[in-house]
Motif scaffolding. Structure first.
Motif, PDB file in Angstrom:
ATOM      1  N   TYR A 158      26.919  41.768  35.833  1.00  0.00           N
ATOM      2  CA  TYR A 158      27.323  40.707  34.654  1.00  0.00           C
ATOM      3  C   TYR A 158      26.035  41.038  33.729  1.00  0.00           C
ATOM      4  N   ASP A 159      26.009  40.971  32.585  1.00  0.00           N
ATOM      5  CA  ASP A 159      25.226  41.292  31.468  1.00  0.00           C
ATOM      6  C   ASP A 159      24.565  39.876  31.129  1.00  0.00           C
ATOM      7  N   VAL A 160      23.268  39.788  31.253  1.00  0.00           N
ATOM      8  CA  VAL A 160      22.929  38.343  31.108  1.00  0.00           C
ATOM      9  C   VAL A 160      21.546  38.201  30.201  1.00  0.00           C
ATOM     10  N   LYS A 161      21.042  37.153  29.917  1.00  0.00           N
ATOM     11  CA  LYS A 161      19.814  37.075  28.906  1.00  0.00           C
ATOM     12  C   LYS A 161      18.555  36.941  29.833  1.00  0.00           C
ATOM     13  N   LYS A 162      17.749  37.703  29.735  1.00  0.00           N
ATOM     14  CA  LYS A 162      16.231  37.481  30.362  1.00  0.00           C
ATOM     15  C   LYS A 162      15.206  37.860  29.291  1.00  0.00           C
ATOM     16  N   ASN A 163      14.256  36.440  29.122  1.00  0.00           N
ATOM     17  CA  ASN A 163      13.334  36.590  28.191  1.00  0.00           C
ATOM     18  C   ASN A 163      13.797  37.273  26.679  1.00  0.00           C
ATOM     19  N   GLY A 164      14.795  36.926  26.349  1.00  0.00           N
ATOM     20  CA  GLY A 164      15.585  37.046  25.099  1.00  0.00           C
ATOM     21  C   GLY A 164      16.273  38.669  25.117  1.00  0.00           C
ATOM     22  N   SER A 165      16.105  39.204  26.068  1.00  0.00           N
ATOM     23  CA  SER A 165      17.020  40.702  26.265  1.00  0.00           C
ATOM     24  C   SER A 165      17.958  40.543  27.267  1.00  0.00           C
ATOM     25  N   SER A 166      19.132  41.531  26.865  1.00  0.00           N
ATOM     26  CA  SER A 166      19.985  41.684  27.888  1.00  0.00           C
ATOM     27  C   SER A 166      19.769  42.501  29.045  1.00  0.00           C
ATOM     28  N   VAL A 167      20.110  41.990  29.978  1.00  0.00           N
ATOM     29  CA  VAL A 167      19.767  42.880  31.514  1.00  0.00           C
ATOM     30  C   VAL A 167      21.219  43.002  32.206  1.00  0.00           C
ATOM     31  N   GLY A 168      21.260  43.980  32.967  1.00  0.00           N
ATOM     32  CA  GLY A 168      22.550  43.977  34.001  1.00  0.00           C
ATOM     33  C   GLY A 168      22.151  43.430  35.296  1.00  0.00           C
ATOM     34  N   ARG A 169      22.939  42.674  35.939  1.00  0.00           N
ATOM     35  CA  ARG A 169      22.608  42.160  37.183  1.00  0.00           C
ATOM     36  C   ARG A 169      23.908  42.273  38.010  1.00  0.00           C
ATOM     37  N   TYR A 170      23.929  43.047  39.369  1.00  0.00           N
ATOM     38  CA  TYR A 170      24.950  43.235  40.090  1.00  0.00           C
ATOM     39  C   TYR A 170      24.936  42.238  41.215  1.00  0.00           C
ATOM     40  N   VAL A 171      26.275  41.631  41.671  1.00  0.00           N
ATOM     41  CA  VAL A 171      26.389  40.597  42.739  1.00  0.00           C
ATOM     42  C   VAL A 171      27.371  40.831  43.534  1.00  0.00           C
ATOM     43  N   LYS A 172      26.773  41.064  44.800  1.00  0.00           N
ATOM     44  CA  LYS A 172      27.655  41.103  46.118  1.00  0.00           C
ATOM     45  C   LYS A 172      28.348  39.849  46.091  1.00  0.00           C
ATOM     46  N   THR A 173      29.714  39.826  46.618  1.00  0.00           N
ATOM     47  CA  THR A 173      30.353  38.688  47.058  1.00  0.00           C
ATOM     48  C   THR A 173      31.004  38.807  48.358  1.00  0.00           C
ATOM     49  N   GLN A 174      31.265  38.017  49.125  1.00  0.00           N
ATOM     50  CA  GLN A 174      31.928  38.099  50.519  1.00  0.00           C
ATOM     51  C   GLN A 174      31.964  36.590  50.988  1.00  0.00           C
ATOM     52  N   CYS A 175      32.391  36.555  52.251  1.00  0.00           N
ATOM     53  CA  CYS A 175      32.526  35.154  52.928  1.00  0.00           C
ATOM     54  C   CYS A 175      30.931  34.982  53.045  1.00  0.00           C
ATOM     55  N   PHE A 176      30.706  33.631  52.812  1.00  0.00           N
ATOM     56  CA  PHE A 176      29.157  33.018  52.990  1.00  0.00           C
ATOM     57  C   PHE A 176      29.067  32.743  54.521  1.00  0.00           C
ATOM     58  N   HIS A 177      29.904  32.680  55.082  1.00  0.00           N
ATOM     59  CA  HIS A 177      29.521  32.159  56.613  1.00  0.00           C
ATOM     60  C   HIS A 177      28.774  31.064  56.774  1.00  0.00           C
ATOM     61  N   CYS A 178      29.339  29.864  56.326  1.00  0.00           N
ATOM     62  CA  CYS A 178      28.711  28.810  56.237  1.00  0.00           C
ATOM     63  C   CYS A 178      28.238  28.104  57.902  1.00  0.00           C
ATOM     64  N   GLU A 179      27.313  27.535  57.806  1.00  0.00           N
ATOM     65  CA  GLU A 179      26.659  27.020  59.058  1.00  0.00           C
ATOM     66  C   GLU A 179      27.662  26.097  59.719  1.00  0.00           C
ATOM     67  N   ASP A 180      28.205  25.456  59.041  1.00  0.00           N
ATOM     68  CA  ASP A 180      29.154  24.285  59.428  1.00  0.00           C
ATOM     69  C   ASP A 180      30.310  24.387  58.577  1.00  0.00           C
ATOM     70  N   PRO A 181      31.339  25.445  59.042  1.00  0.00           N
ATOM     71  CA  PRO A 181      32.421  25.972  58.065  1.00  0.00           C
ATOM     72  C   PRO A 181      33.468  24.945  57.952  1.00  0.00           C
ATOM     73  N   ALA A 182      33.737  24.728  56.524  1.00  0.00           N
ATOM     74  CA  ALA A 182      35.150  23.878  56.409  1.00  0.00           C
ATOM     75  C   ALA A 182      36.433  24.200  56.819  1.00  0.00           C
ATOM     76  N   CYS A 183      36.389  25.647  56.737  1.00  0.00           N
ATOM     77  CA  CYS A 183      37.632  26.409  57.133  1.00  0.00           C
ATOM     78  C   CYS A 183      37.801  26.194  58.567  1.00  0.00           C
ATOM     79  N   VAL A 184      36.955  26.402  59.601  1.00  0.00           N
ATOM     80  CA  VAL A 184      36.839  26.223  60.842  1.00  0.00           C
ATOM     81  C   VAL A 184      37.358  24.808  61.092  1.00  0.00           C
ATOM     82  N   SER A 185      36.832  23.732  60.649  1.00  0.00           N
ATOM     83  CA  SER A 185      37.305  22.378  60.787  1.00  0.00           C
ATOM     84  C   SER A 185      38.649  21.985  60.691  1.00  0.00           C
ATOM     85  N   ALA A 186      39.142  22.879  59.345  1.00  0.00           N
ATOM     86  CA  ALA A 186      40.457  22.708  58.913  1.00  0.00           C
ATOM     87  C   ALA A 186      41.445  23.382  59.785  1.00  0.00           C
ATOM     88  N   CYS A 187      41.300  24.238  60.481  1.00  0.00           N
ATOM     89  CA  CYS A 187      42.039  25.099  61.139  1.00  0.00           C
ATOM     90  C   CYS A 187      42.342  24.464  62.630  1.00  0.00           C
TER      91      CYS A 187
END
Length: 258
Positions: free
Chosen positions: A61-90
Motif C-alpha cells: 500500500y502506498d500511503v502518506k507519512k509526514n507529507g511524503s508517499s511511502v510503501g508499506r507491506y501487510v501480511k494477511t492470514q487468519c487472525f486466530h481469534c482468542e474466542d473465535p466466532a467461526c468455532v462458535s458458529a460451527c
C-alpha cells in the motif's frame, strides 16, 4: 500459555519468504510462474486476496507519512481469534481453538454449511468451490509446530524480524514498547479486536490506510453467534435431513484413513 505472532509492519520488505514457507510446510499447490517472480514484480501486481491455496498474502500500500508517499507491506492470514466466532458458529465441530493459540479445521467433520465464513469478522475463510469434495480453507498457524513449542513456518524464515513468534502476553508488552520507542500509531491491532487475536499488528501509519477492518467490535463475537446457534434445534427434521445429505455428499468419495 497461548502463543501469538507480532507483525511489525514497517519492517516488512515484501519478500514473501513467509508465503513460500507456508506453502512448503503445508504442501499447498504452487503456481510455477510464481516461483520466478521477484519482490519488485510482486509489488507491481494488484492487491491479492486469500484463496483456498493461498493461506497468506502480502499486499503493498502506498500511503502518506509526514507529507511524503511511502510503501508499506501487510501480511494477511487468519487472525486466530482468542474466542473465535467461526468455532462458535460451527455446530459440526470442524473448527476448534487449541489452548496454544491456533484455530484449526478438520474437513472430515465439515458439512459445508459455511456458517463459519459468515461469522468471521475479518472475512478470512475461503470455500473450495473447484473441488469435488469442497471444504473451507485458511491458515492453521502450524499447529504441529506450535503445540511442540516451535515457531511457525512463516516466522522462522522472515529475514527482517517483521514477524515474531512467542507468548502472546509477552508479544503484547513488546508491541507497546516498540510503539513508544519508534513513535508508531498508539494501537496494537489484535489486542482487543473481536475480543483479541493471536496475531498482533503495529504500524507507523494509520491502520485505516492499510485497509484493516478498524470498525470490528472489541466484544467477543461468540456472544452474538451463540444466540443464533441456539435456534438451530428448533428448525426441525428438515434441516437435519439437509445436513445429513451434505455430510454424506462431502464424504462419499473419501478414502478411509490408514
Amino acid at each position: 500459555m497461548s502463543k501469538g505472532i507480532l507483525v511489525d509492519i514497517p519492517k516488512c520488505i515484501g519478500c514473501e519468504s513467509c508465503s513460500v514457507a507456508c506453502k512448503l510446510w503445508n504442501e499447498l499447490p504452487w503456481d510455477s510462474q510464481e516461483k520466478n517472480k521477484t519482490a519488485e514484480d510482486r509489488a507491481k501486481e494488484p492487491n491479492k486476496g486469500l484463496w483456498p491455496d493461498e493461506w497468506t498474502s502480502i499486499n503493498r500500500y502506498d500511503v502518506k507519512k509526514n507529507g511524503s508517499s511511502v510503501g508499506r507491506y501487510v501480511k494477511t492470514q487468519c487472525f486466530h481469534c482468542e474466542d473465535p466466532a467461526c468455532v462458535s458458529a460451527c455446530f459440526s465441530k470442524a473448527l476448534k481453538k487449541l489452548p496454544e493459540g491456533p484455530v484449526v479445521y478438520d474437513q472430515k467433520l465439515c458439512v459445508g454449511c459455511r456458517y463459519c465464513m459468515m461469522a468471521c469478522p475479518f472475512d478470512i475463510l475461503r470455500y473450495e468451490w473447484k473441488k469435488a469434495i469442497p471444504g473451507v480453507s485458511k491458515c492453521q498457524m502450524c499447529p504441529s509446530r506450535v503445540t511442540n513449542n516451535q515457531e511457525t513456518a512463516c516466522t522462522s524464515v522472515c529475514p527482517t524480524g517483521a514477524i515474531t513468534f512467542g507468548d502472546r502476553d509477552q508479544l503484547l508488552a513488546e508491541a507497546k514498547k516498540r510503539i513508544k520507542d519508534n513513535g508508531y500509531v498508539n494501537r496494537v491491532f489484535g489486542e482487543k479486536e473481536a475480543g483479541g487475536t493471536s496475531w498482533l499488528y503495529i504500524s507507523d501509519v494509520p491502520f485505516e490506510d492499510l485497509r484493516f477492518r478498524t470498525d470490528v467490535t472489541t466484544k467477543s463475537l461468540p456472544s452474538y453467534t451463540e444466540g443464533y446457534m441456539k435456534l438451530t434445534p428448533f428448525i426441525g427434521g428438515t434441516w437435519a435431513a439437509v445436513l445429513a445429505g451434505l455430510y454424506i455428499y462431502n464424504n462419499k468419495n473419501k478414502e478411509p484413513l490408514e
